[in-house]
Design a protein around this motif. Structure first.
Motif, PDB file in Angstrom:
ATOM      1  N   HIS A 142      65.734  43.180  61.505  1.00 24.17           N
ATOM      2  CA  HIS A 142      65.035  43.398  60.237  1.00 24.17           C
ATOM      3  C   HIS A 142      63.753  42.568  60.190  1.00 24.17           C
ATOM      4  N   GLY A 143      62.899  42.934  59.257  1.00 21.77           N
ATOM      5  CA  GLY A 143      61.658  42.198  59.083  1.00 21.77           C
ATOM      6  C   GLY A 143      60.868  42.755  57.919  1.00 21.77           C
ATOM      7  N   SER A 144      59.692  42.172  57.710  1.00 20.19           N
ATOM      8  CA  SER A 144      58.819  42.613  56.621  1.00 20.19           C
ATOM      9  C   SER A 144      57.433  42.910  57.192  1.00 20.19           C
ATOM     10  N   PHE A 145      56.715  43.782  56.510  1.00 25.05           N
ATOM     11  CA  PHE A 145      55.364  44.146  56.938  1.00 25.05           C
ATOM     12  C   PHE A 145      54.345  43.341  56.142  1.00 25.05           C
ATOM     13  N   THR A 203      57.066  40.665  60.580  1.00 27.37           N
ATOM     14  CA  THR A 203      58.038  39.695  61.061  1.00 27.37           C
ATOM     15  C   THR A 203      59.167  40.452  61.748  1.00 27.37           C
ATOM     16  N   PHE A 204      59.964  39.714  62.533  1.00 30.00           N
ATOM     17  CA  PHE A 204      61.005  40.364  63.341  1.00 30.00           C
ATOM     18  C   PHE A 204      62.144  39.388  63.560  1.00 30.00           C
ATOM     19  N   THR A 205      63.359  39.835  63.263  1.00 30.48           N
ATOM     20  CA  THR A 205      64.557  39.046  63.556  1.00 30.48           C
ATOM     21  C   THR A 205      65.634  39.938  64.138  1.00 30.48           C
ATOM     22  N   PRO A 216      69.985  34.906  63.354  1.00 28.35           N
ATOM     23  CA  PRO A 216      69.282  35.145  62.085  1.00 28.35           C
ATOM     24  C   PRO A 216      68.224  34.099  61.728  1.00 28.35           C
ATOM     25  N   VAL A 256      62.882  33.745  63.916  1.00 30.59           N
ATOM     26  CA  VAL A 256      61.977  34.744  63.358  1.00 30.59           C
ATOM     27  C   VAL A 256      60.696  34.772  64.190  1.00 30.59           C
ATOM     28  N   ALA A 257      60.250  35.963  64.543  1.00 30.86           N
ATOM     29  CA  ALA A 257      58.985  36.120  65.256  1.00 30.86           C
ATOM     30  C   ALA A 257      57.942  36.721  64.323  1.00 30.86           C
ATOM     31  N   LEU A 258      56.705  36.287  64.514  1.00 30.38           N
ATOM     32  CA  LEU A 258      55.563  36.900  63.830  1.00 30.38           C
ATOM     33  C   LEU A 258      54.877  37.807  64.849  1.00 30.38           C
ATOM     34  N   VAL A 290      56.689  32.740  68.232  1.00 27.46           N
ATOM     35  CA  VAL A 290      57.858  32.043  67.671  1.00 27.46           C
ATOM     36  C   VAL A 290      57.559  30.543  67.608  1.00 27.46           C
TER      37      VAL A 290
END
Lengths: 168, 168
Positions: free
Chosen positions: A86-89, A101-103, A108, A111-113, A134
């Motif tokens: 999951h992640g957010s834009f 973002t990416f997990t 959990p 988190v990667a940007l 990261v």
């Protein structure tokens, strides 16, 4: 069907804990961008062969978010490996840029940007430069050692096949 | 009104392009967390004295997003400095964790990945550890040199005052 594929460069940065992936596609930026933002298209190429992607949500706009699942295609229900992400834009600029973002939910707190830049090569082709940042070199190196390279290369080959088939 | 304030530690990481800010508050995690997630409370303390914060959106939940404006309080309409900021909330765990992205729109291609950890000190106090990761040391050092330290320290002093006043 003749399919041309390009090399996928995967570069480990020496200064900061980042991986840089560079790949050329035989399609213009608006099509390569759509292959990343339309969840029905995305599910047809992302990840290695033999896996299936199921999208729970994929609202690819500035301020949106996503969650999806990768499973082996031949999974016996309830027994196979399930990988949720999951992640957010953070920002989405049509045909140009996606910052997200990416997990992997198995880890959990990691988190990667990610930044995806769609460069117009001016001849109907696109160079995609995707960076993943990261907060430690140990995490970055574990990510590279996880076998992500295989999934990335094979996913982009599947995207080449969609382009050749005129599916975009 | 007697107000006790704590020191704000601002630590520049030597290995990765990150700033780490550590601050103790005389309130339990659920209250310090609420001061960060409730936009009406946030607008009463974030930023240095003499500035006003106006929230366009602040949907502080996993997958939500935000955008807000800082202006000087004595701004002449249309003539003053306006600083817009936006980002997305990657993950929000009540009273524990906020992972978000952050951009000052004056530098729209510079994105930080921020992690706020609310540590329960067990005696009614909270230690907040806020990290901010960017993709180059030059950007990180420019951020530190921008005077952010003043705004961060004074903002946390204003939050101390809200705590002392029982406003949380």
């Amino acid at each position: 069907m003749k399919t041309s594929t390009h090399e996928t460069e995967i570069i480990v940065d020496t200064e900061v804990p980042m991986v840089r992936i560079i790949r050329t596609f035989d399609a213009p930026p608006n099509k390569v961008f759509r292959a990343h933002t339309d969840p029905e298209l995305l599910a047809r190429w992302q990840g290695p062969r033999g896996t299936e992607m199921r999208v729970e949500r994929y609202d690819c706009r500035t301020g949106g978010s996503y969650r999806y699942l990768h499973t082996p295609c031949d999974e016996v229900a309830g027994e196979g490996f399930e990988a949720w992400f999951h992640g957010s834009f953070h920002e989405v600029r049509p045909s140009e840029l996606i910052v997200q973002t990416f997990t992997f939910e198995g880890f959990p707190d990691h988190v990667a940007l990610e930044k995806l830049v769609f460069e117009d090569l001016g001849d109907g082709r696109t160079r995609l430069v995707a960076t993943s940042l990261v907060d430690s070199f140990a995490d970055r190196d574990a990510f590279v050692a996880s076998g992500m390279e295989h999934g990335v290369r094979e996913g982009y080959e599947r995207l080449d096949e969609l382009i050749s088939a005129g599916a975009l």
